[in-house]
Design a protein around this motif. Structure first.
Motif, short mmCIF file in Angstrom:
data_model
loop_
_atom_site.label_atom_id
_atom_site.label_comp_id
_atom_site.label_asym_id
_atom_site.label_seq_id
_atom_site.Cartn_x
_atom_site.Cartn_y
_atom_site.Cartn_z
N ALA A 198 23.65 -24.39 78.67
CA ALA A 198 23.29 -23.08 79.47
C ALA A 198 24.50 -22.21 79.37
N SER A 199 24.16 -21.23 79.48
CA SER A 199 25.42 -20.00 79.58
C SER A 199 24.98 -18.86 80.54
N LEU A 200 25.78 -18.68 81.63
CA LEU A 200 25.46 -17.62 82.47
C LEU A 200 26.71 -16.72 82.80
N ILE A 201 26.59 -15.47 82.68
CA ILE A 201 27.65 -14.56 82.91
C ILE A 201 27.31 -13.47 84.00
N TYR A 202 28.06 -13.29 84.96
CA TYR A 202 27.80 -12.27 86.07
C TYR A 202 28.88 -11.56 86.05
N GLY A 203 28.91 -9.97 85.98
CA GLY A 203 29.84 -9.07 86.23
C GLY A 203 29.49 -8.00 87.23
N TYR A 204 30.54 -7.77 88.27
CA TYR A 204 30.44 -6.88 89.14
C TYR A 204 31.62 -5.91 89.20
N ASP A 205 31.32 -4.48 89.67
CA ASP A 205 32.50 -3.49 89.41
C ASP A 205 32.80 -3.38 91.07
N PHE A 206 33.70 -3.69 91.35
CA PHE A 206 34.17 -3.40 92.78
C PHE A 206 34.32 -1.78 92.84
N SER A 207 35.02 -1.35 91.87
CA SER A 207 35.14 0.24 91.91
C SER A 207 35.17 0.68 90.43
N GLN A 208 35.38 1.61 90.31
CA GLN A 208 35.82 2.43 88.82
C GLN A 208 36.79 1.61 88.06
N ASP A 209 37.71 1.27 89.17
CA ASP A 209 39.06 0.90 88.37
C ASP A 209 39.20 -0.93 88.35
N TRP A 210 38.56 -1.65 89.37
CA TRP A 210 38.32 -2.86 89.79
C TRP A 210 36.96 -3.37 88.95
N LYS A 211 37.30 -4.53 88.22
CA LYS A 211 35.93 -4.88 87.58
C LYS A 211 36.34 -6.55 87.53
N SER A 212 35.31 -7.44 87.65
CA SER A 212 35.33 -8.81 87.57
C SER A 212 33.95 -9.42 86.51
N GLU A 213 34.43 -10.46 86.38
CA GLU A 213 33.46 -11.14 85.35
C GLU A 213 33.41 -12.73 85.53
N PHE A 214 32.53 -13.22 85.97
CA PHE A 214 32.40 -14.84 86.06
C PHE A 214 31.51 -15.57 85.21
N LYS A 215 32.06 -16.59 84.48
CA LYS A 215 31.40 -17.37 83.23
C LYS A 215 30.86 -18.63 83.97
N LEU A 216 30.05 -19.09 83.66
CA LEU A 216 29.52 -20.59 83.75
C LEU A 216 28.84 -21.01 82.34
N SER A 217 29.22 -22.32 81.89
CA SER A 217 28.48 -22.78 80.81
C SER A 217 28.32 -24.35 81.10
N TYR A 218 27.47 -24.86 80.44
CA TYR A 218 27.13 -26.32 80.56
C TYR A 218 26.47 -26.99 79.44
N LEU A 219 27.10 -28.26 79.10
CA LEU A 219 26.72 -28.63 77.73
C LEU A 219 26.37 -30.34 78.12
N GLY A 241 34.77 -20.08 84.43
CA GLY A 241 35.79 -19.17 84.07
C GLY A 241 35.78 -17.72 85.10
N LEU A 242 36.80 -17.18 85.06
CA LEU A 242 36.62 -15.80 85.90
C LEU A 242 38.00 -14.97 85.37
N LYS A 243 37.40 -13.56 85.25
CA LYS A 243 38.49 -12.57 84.87
C LYS A 243 38.37 -11.32 85.59
N ILE A 244 39.40 -10.80 86.09
CA ILE A 244 39.49 -9.66 87.09
C ILE A 244 40.21 -8.76 86.25
N SER A 245 40.02 -7.45 86.06
CA SER A 245 40.53 -6.50 85.33
C SER A 245 40.91 -5.12 86.49
N TYR A 246 41.84 -4.44 85.95
CA TYR A 246 42.26 -3.42 86.74
C TYR A 246 42.51 -2.08 85.80
N THR A 247 42.12 -1.05 85.90
CA THR A 247 42.37 0.39 84.99
C THR A 247 43.38 0.89 85.46
N ILE A 248 44.61 1.10 85.06
CA ILE A 248 45.88 1.88 85.41
C ILE A 248 45.60 3.30 85.25
#
Length: 288
Positions: A198-219, A241-248
Motif C-alpha cells: 500500500a502507498s498513501l500520500i496526503y498533502g495540505y497547504d496551510f497557506s500559499q507559502d506553507w505546505k506539507s506532505e505526509f507519506k505512508l507505505s506498507y509492504l 515520512g513527512l515533508k514541510i516546505s516554505y516559499t521564501i
C-alpha cells in the motif's frame, strides 16, 4: 493503434556487447452501441530478441450509472524487462550474464470499476490475472549479497484499489492498495513478491507559502527463496515520512524532510537493512 519500441545496448564483463530490440504493435477497431457501451477488438504483436507473444485483444466498457464505468479487458502481452529495469528495481542485482527477460503474460484478464466525480476525485478498483512460464524473481545465492534473476512458472492475481483526490480545501490525497497472490505450480510464493502493499500520500497547504506532505507505505512479509524457508522470510515494512516546505520568494524555498519516522529496521532485500530515521533540511532555488 498502439505501438512501442525499445532498443538496448548492454556491455558487461561477461556480455561483450549485447544488443536487443523489442516492439509492441496493437491495431484495434472499436464500435459504440447503445451510446453507453464501447466494444474494441484487435490483435497484439509483441516480440523481443527472437521471443514473441501474439494474441487476440478484446475489451468492453459501459457506463452503468452516472459517473460510474465498468471496464473489462483480455490482453495477453509480452513485456520486455531490460537489464536496466532489473537494476533499477534492485541496485544489488549483478547484471553480468542476463541482458533481459521477455515476460509472457498469457491469458491476461483485467476488470475495473471506476467512479469519477467531475475534477475532484476518482476511485477505481478491480482484479487482474495472468499466467506466465518465465516470471522473473531475484535470488541471493549463498547470501552473497549479489542478486541474480531466475524465472519460474507462475500465476498472478492482483486485487487493487486506487484513490485520487485532487487539490481542494481539504488538501490532496493519492492512494493505492494491492492484494497479491503470486505462486508457482507447487503453490509456493514467488520470492520478493508481497501479499499486500500500500502507498498513501496526503498533502495540505496551510497557506500559499506553507505546505506539507505526509507519506505512508506498507509492504507485507516476503520470502527470499523459492523454497519459502521460514529462516529466510523478510518481515513486513511500515514506513512513515513527512515533508514541510516554505516559499521564501517566487523561485526560492526551504524545506525539512523526515524519512522513516518510526525508525523501522527492516530489509526490502535480504542482507541489506533500510536506512534508519533521517532528517534532511535544505533550500530549493528554481531557475526560470
Amino acid at each position: 493503434i498502439k505501438a512501442d519500441y525499445q532498443h538496448q545496448n548492454l556491455s558487461t564483463d561477461s556480455l561483450i556487447e549485447s544488443k536487443s530490440d523489442a516492439f509492441l504493435f496493437r491495431p484495434t477497431a472499436s464500435l459504440e452501441i447503445f451510446k453507453k457501451v464501447m466494444l474494441e477488438a484487435g490483435f497484439t504483436f509483441s516480440s523481443a530478441g527472437g521471443d514473441k507473444l501474439n494474441g487476440l485483444y478484446a475489451s468492453v466498457s459501459a457506463e452503468i450509472a452516472k459517473n460510474l464505468v465498468i471496464f473489462g479487458e483480455y490482453s495477453p502481452i509480452g513485456e520486455n524487462i531490460t537489464a536496466g529495469k532489473l537494476l533499477r528495481n534492485n541496485f544489488y542485482f549483478d547484471q553480468q550474464d542476463l541482458d533481459r527477460v521477455f515476460l509472457k503474460k498469457k491469458n491476461k484478464l483485467r476488470a475495473t470499476l471506476k467512479y469519477e466525480f467531475e475534477k475532484y476525485y476518482q476511485i477505481d478498483g478491480g482484479i487482474e490475472f495472468y499466467d506466465a512460464d518465465n516470471l522473473p524473481y531475484y535470488n541471493n545465492p549463498d547470501s552473497s549479497g549479489f542478486f541474480e534473476v531466475f524465472t519460474s512458472d507462475a500465476t498472478s492475481w492482483d486485487i487493487f484499489l486506487n484513490m485520487l483526490y485532487h487539490l481542494g480545501p481539504y488538501g490532496y490525497f493519492y492512494g493505492s492498495v494491492n492484494y497479491l497472490n503470486i505462486q508457482d505450480p507447487d503453490s509456493r510464493k514467488v520470492p520478493y513478491y508481497p501479499g499486500l502493499k500500500a502507498s498513501l500520500i496526503y498533502g495540505y497547504d496551510f497557506s500559499q507559502d506553507w505546505k506539507s506532505e505526509f507519506k505512508l507505505s506498507y509492504l507485507s512479509d516476503r520470502y527470499a527463496d523459492i523454497e519459502n524457508s521460514d529462516e529466510r522470510k523478510l518481515q513486513s515494512i511500515f514506513y512513515l515520512g513527512l515533508k514541510i516546505s516554505y516559499t521564501i520568494q517566487q523561485n526560492m524555498g526551504a524545506f525539512i524532510e523526515i524519512n522513516n519516522i518510526l525508525n523501522t529496521k527492516r530489509s526490502v532485500w535480504e542482507g541489506y537493512q533500510e536506512k534508519p530515521i533521517d532528517v534532511l533540511v535544505g533550500f530549493n532555488y528554481f531557475f526560470d
